[in-house]
Enzyme design. Structure first.
Site, PDB file in Angstrom:
ATOM      1  N   SER A 128      -4.739 -10.306   1.147  1.00 24.86           N
ATOM      2  CA  SER A 128      -4.941 -10.159   2.597  1.00 24.86           C
ATOM      3  C   SER A 128      -6.012  -9.113   2.871  1.00 24.86           C
ATOM      4  O   SER A 128      -6.845  -9.278   3.769  1.00 24.86           O
ATOM      5  CB  SER A 128      -3.630  -9.776   3.288  1.00 24.86           C
ATOM      6  OG  SER A 128      -3.132  -8.552   2.786  1.00 24.86           O
ATOM      7  N   ASP A 186      -4.728  -0.936   0.518  1.00 25.32           N
ATOM      8  CA  ASP A 186      -5.296  -2.176  -0.044  1.00 25.32           C
ATOM      9  C   ASP A 186      -6.715  -2.431   0.477  1.00 25.32           C
ATOM     10  O   ASP A 186      -7.617  -2.779  -0.290  1.00 25.32           O
ATOM     11  CB  ASP A 186      -4.420  -3.395   0.312  1.00 25.32           C
ATOM     12  CG  ASP A 186      -3.139  -3.447  -0.498  1.00 25.32           C
ATOM     13  OD1 ASP A 186      -2.905  -2.516  -1.291  1.00 25.32           O
ATOM     14  OD2 ASP A 186      -2.380  -4.423  -0.349  1.00 25.32           O
TER      15      ASP A 186
HETATM   16  N1  LIG Z   1      -8.357 -16.600   0.464  1.00 26.16           N
HETATM   17  C1  LIG Z   1      -7.705 -16.539   1.613  1.00 26.16           C
HETATM   18  N2  LIG Z   1      -7.969 -17.407   2.603  1.00 26.16           N
HETATM   19  C2  LIG Z   1      -7.310 -17.338   3.766  1.00 26.16           C
HETATM   20  N3  LIG Z   1      -6.339 -16.450   4.051  1.00 26.16           N
HETATM   21  C3  LIG Z   1      -6.015 -15.567   3.123  1.00 26.16           C
HETATM   22  C4  LIG Z   1      -6.682 -15.563   1.855  1.00 26.16           C
HETATM   23  N4  LIG Z   1      -6.134 -14.576   1.119  1.00 26.16           N
HETATM   24  C5  LIG Z   1      -5.176 -13.993   1.890  1.00 26.16           C
HETATM   25  N5  LIG Z   1      -5.101 -14.581   3.094  1.00 26.16           N
HETATM   26  C6  LIG Z   1      -4.177 -14.198   4.200  1.00 26.16           C
HETATM   27  O1  LIG Z   1      -3.362 -13.141   3.721  1.00 26.16           O
HETATM   28  C7  LIG Z   1      -1.965 -13.522   3.712  1.00 26.16           C
HETATM   29  C8  LIG Z   1      -1.286 -12.955   2.486  1.00 26.16           C
HETATM   30  O2  LIG Z   1      -1.125 -11.607   2.675  1.00 26.16           O
HETATM   31  P1  LIG Z   1       0.073 -10.750   2.055  1.00 26.16           P
HETATM   32  O3  LIG Z   1      -0.192  -9.342   2.428  1.00 26.16           O
HETATM   33  O4  LIG Z   1       1.382 -11.346   2.419  1.00 26.16           O
HETATM   34  O5  LIG Z   1      -0.113 -10.962   0.472  1.00 26.16           O
HETATM   35  P2  LIG Z   1      -1.112 -10.242  -0.534  1.00 26.16           P
HETATM   36  O6  LIG Z   1      -2.090  -9.433   0.217  1.00 26.16           O
HETATM   37  O7  LIG Z   1      -1.671 -11.284  -1.443  1.00 26.16           O
HETATM   38  O8  LIG Z   1      -0.116  -9.316  -1.374  1.00 26.16           O
HETATM   39  P3  LIG Z   1       0.195  -7.698  -1.211  1.00 26.16           P
HETATM   40  O9  LIG Z   1      -0.074  -7.347   0.204  1.00 26.16           O
HETATM   41  O10 LIG Z   1       1.634  -7.545  -1.581  1.00 26.16           O
HETATM   42  O11 LIG Z   1      -0.698  -7.045  -2.193  1.00 26.16           O
HETATM   43  C9  LIG Z   1      -1.985 -15.032   3.732  1.00 26.16           C
HETATM   44  O12 LIG Z   1      -0.806 -15.512   4.353  1.00 26.16           O
HETATM   45  C10 LIG Z   1      -3.239 -15.339   4.560  1.00 26.16           C
HETATM   46  O13 LIG Z   1      -2.923 -15.246   5.928  1.00 26.16           O
HETATM   47  C1  LIG Z   2       3.225  -2.786  -0.551  1.00 24.70           C
HETATM   48  C2  LIG Z   2       1.972  -2.103  -0.128  1.00 24.70           C
HETATM   49  O1  LIG Z   2       1.914  -0.821  -0.764  1.00 24.70           O
HETATM   50  C3  LIG Z   2       0.699  -2.805  -0.524  1.00 24.70           C
HETATM   51  C4  LIG Z   2       0.749  -4.266  -0.749  1.00 24.70           C
HETATM   52  O2  LIG Z   2      -0.321  -4.626  -1.623  1.00 24.70           O
HETATM   53  C5  LIG Z   2       2.032  -1.931   1.355  1.00 24.70           C
HETATM   54  C6  LIG Z   2       0.996  -0.985   1.913  1.00 24.70           C
HETATM   55  O3  LIG Z   2       0.509  -0.086   1.211  1.00 24.70           O
HETATM   56  O4  LIG Z   2       0.732  -1.151   3.090  1.00 24.70           O
HETATM   57 MG   LIG Z   3      -1.505  -7.911   1.588  1.00 26.34          MG
END
Ligand SMILES: Nc1ncnc2c1ncn2[C@@H]1O[C@H](COP(=O)(O)OP(=O)(O)OP(=O)(O)O)[C@@H](O)[C@H]1O
Ligand SMILES: C[C@@](O)(CCO)CC(=O)[O-]
Ligand SMILES: [Mg+2]
Length: 379
Positions: A128, A186
């Site tokens: 994300s 992040d």
């Molecule tokens: N390549 C992409 N294309 C479109 N949307 C995306 C893409 N990558 C991430 N997203 C958006 O980000 C969301 C995922 O975010 P989420 O924070 O839940 O997971 P993450 O960032 O992969 O994991 P984390 O935050 O735990 O590190 C998806 O539901 C979508 O809305």
């Molecule tokens: C789980 C978390 O540490 C990161 C997710 O990649 C949440 C945040 O820092 O906002």
């Molecule tokens: Mg995320």
């Protein structure tokens, strides 16, 4: 009231990239192509203009999420308040940054934005944030708020400190839309790359970063960062006297880890450094289980790799998704191959990579990774 986070966290970039292509068009439409999540949409510019307040200059505050604009966008996209739907969140983040960045100029341009990522989506690898950083950098650049860097000779370039700061702030707004109450760590990693130290909202890059090889495993168990983060917060509120000491201990793990990483870059890394990192990985994985963000599939990952003498922990918000396994310099190739096979036999995706990659960059089409160019050229 939000408790200020006073504990140290370390965040590490991965060498997996998200690519965005922005094309100016004359179609009077704004189009977005998101092949990773099978989402292809467009809107008439005139329709989007109606969402702007009478004075566009009221928008564009990079420090605060504009609740009214989010509400209007939710109506447009047709989502209710608490939605966690992958597509809606990605679209809301895009439209929010697009409208805010261009509001001041009075003109909304027609354009097509296509994003494709090597990162698995929603699996704990900060996809994300990588997505939000790309949106922020591309839209700020298209609006002229930050310069477009590429000359004819240059194929890849990085923005200066001031521009990076702005990209990071806008990306944080995207993260807020996607996951509620993010720390900002992040998007900072996506912007600056390398390894970052996070403390009370202050982000400091580590000066030197040791080369660390890892296995990256995706258990493919779906999870939502928003739900997991809210769950930890609930536990903190319910059992402060139990959870706060755990967070204090996580803080101490971060500090010991930082010290070890710094010793590894100042001197030659020794087996003892790797022993310490392995123990910290195990301890931290137990912490995360106590906090309720473990998952049986992640326990399996830890068990299977430990049977080969390797140590693993979950990544991101946990609850499924991905984990990392530290590889030592002396870890034999056959051990790595056997471990990868064991994990694939569990139904997981697994590949070898390293930590500490570059942050956001602008590329000429020639400098795009071939696979990314091929996918994005379809739109
Ligand atoms: N390549 C992409 N294309 C479109 N949307 C995306 C893409 N990558 C991430 N997203 C958006 O980000 C969301 C995922 O975010 P989420 O924070 O839940 O997971 P993450 O960032 O992969 O994991 P984390 O935050 O735990 O590190 C998806 O539901 C979508 O809305
Ligand atoms: C789980 C978390 O540490 C990161 C997710 O990649 C949440 C945040 O820092 O906002
Ligand atoms: Mg995320």
């Amino acid at each position: 009231m939000r408790r200020p986070l006073t504990r140290v966290a370390l965040a590490v970039s991965l060498n997996l990239r998200t690519y965005l292509r922005l094309q100016a068009t004359s179609t009077s439409k704004v189009c977005i192509n998101l092949p990773n999540i099978n989402t292809f949409l467009s809107w008439d510019v005139t329709k989007l203009k109606q969402l702007l307040p009478d004075s566009g200059a009221e928008l564009g505050n990079v420090n605060e999420l504009d609740a009214e604009l989010v509400r209007r966008l939710r109506d447009l996209v047709g989502v209710s308040n608490g939605t966690l739907d992958t597509r809606s969140m990605a679209i809301l983040a895009f439209l929010y940054i697009y409208l805010s960045v261009f509001a001041g100029s009075g003109e909304l341009p027609s354009l097509t934005v296509s994003v494709w990522s090597e990162l698995p989506t929603g699996a704990g690898l900060g996809s994300s944030a990588a997505y939000s950083v790309c949106l922020a950098a591309a839209l700020l650049s298209a609006s002229g708020t930050i310069p477009s860097l590429l000359s004819d000779q240059e194929s890849t370039a990085r923005w200066g400190e001031v521009e990076m700061e702005l990209i990071n702030r806008w990306a944080f707004q995207g993260e807020r839309i996607i996951h509620g109450n993010p720390s900002g760590v992040d998007n900072a990693v996506g912007t600056w790359g390398g390894i970052l130290r996070y403390h009370s909202g202050k982000i400091t890059p580590l000066n030197r970063v040791p080369m660390l090889r890892i296995l990256l495993t995706n258990t493919k168990v779906p999870r939502s960062t928003k739900v997991l983060v809210a769950g930890v917060k609930d536990k903190m509120n319910k059992f402060p006297s139990i959870i706060n000491p755990v967070l204090e201990s996580v803080n101490a793990v971060s500090c010991t880890c930082e010290q070890t990483l710094s010793e590894m870059t100042n001197d030659t890394p020794t087996p003892e450094h790797y022993n310490i990192l392995e123990e910290l990985i195990d301890i931290n994985q137990h912490h995360l289980n106590v906090m309720g963000v473990g998952h049986p599939a992640l326990d399996t990952l830890c068990r299977v790799t430990l049977a080969r003498g390797l140590h693993s922990k979950l990544t991101g918000a946990g609850g499924g998704g991905c984990g990392i396994t530290l590889l030592r310099p002396e870890t034999e190739c056959s051990v790595i191959q056997n471990t990868i096979q064991d994990l694939r036999d569990c139904g997981y995706d697994c590949w070898e990579t390293s930590v500490g990659a570059e942050g956001v960059q602008q590329h000429s089409p020639l400098a795009f990774k071939e696979e990314a160019l091929e996918v994005l050229a379809r739109y």
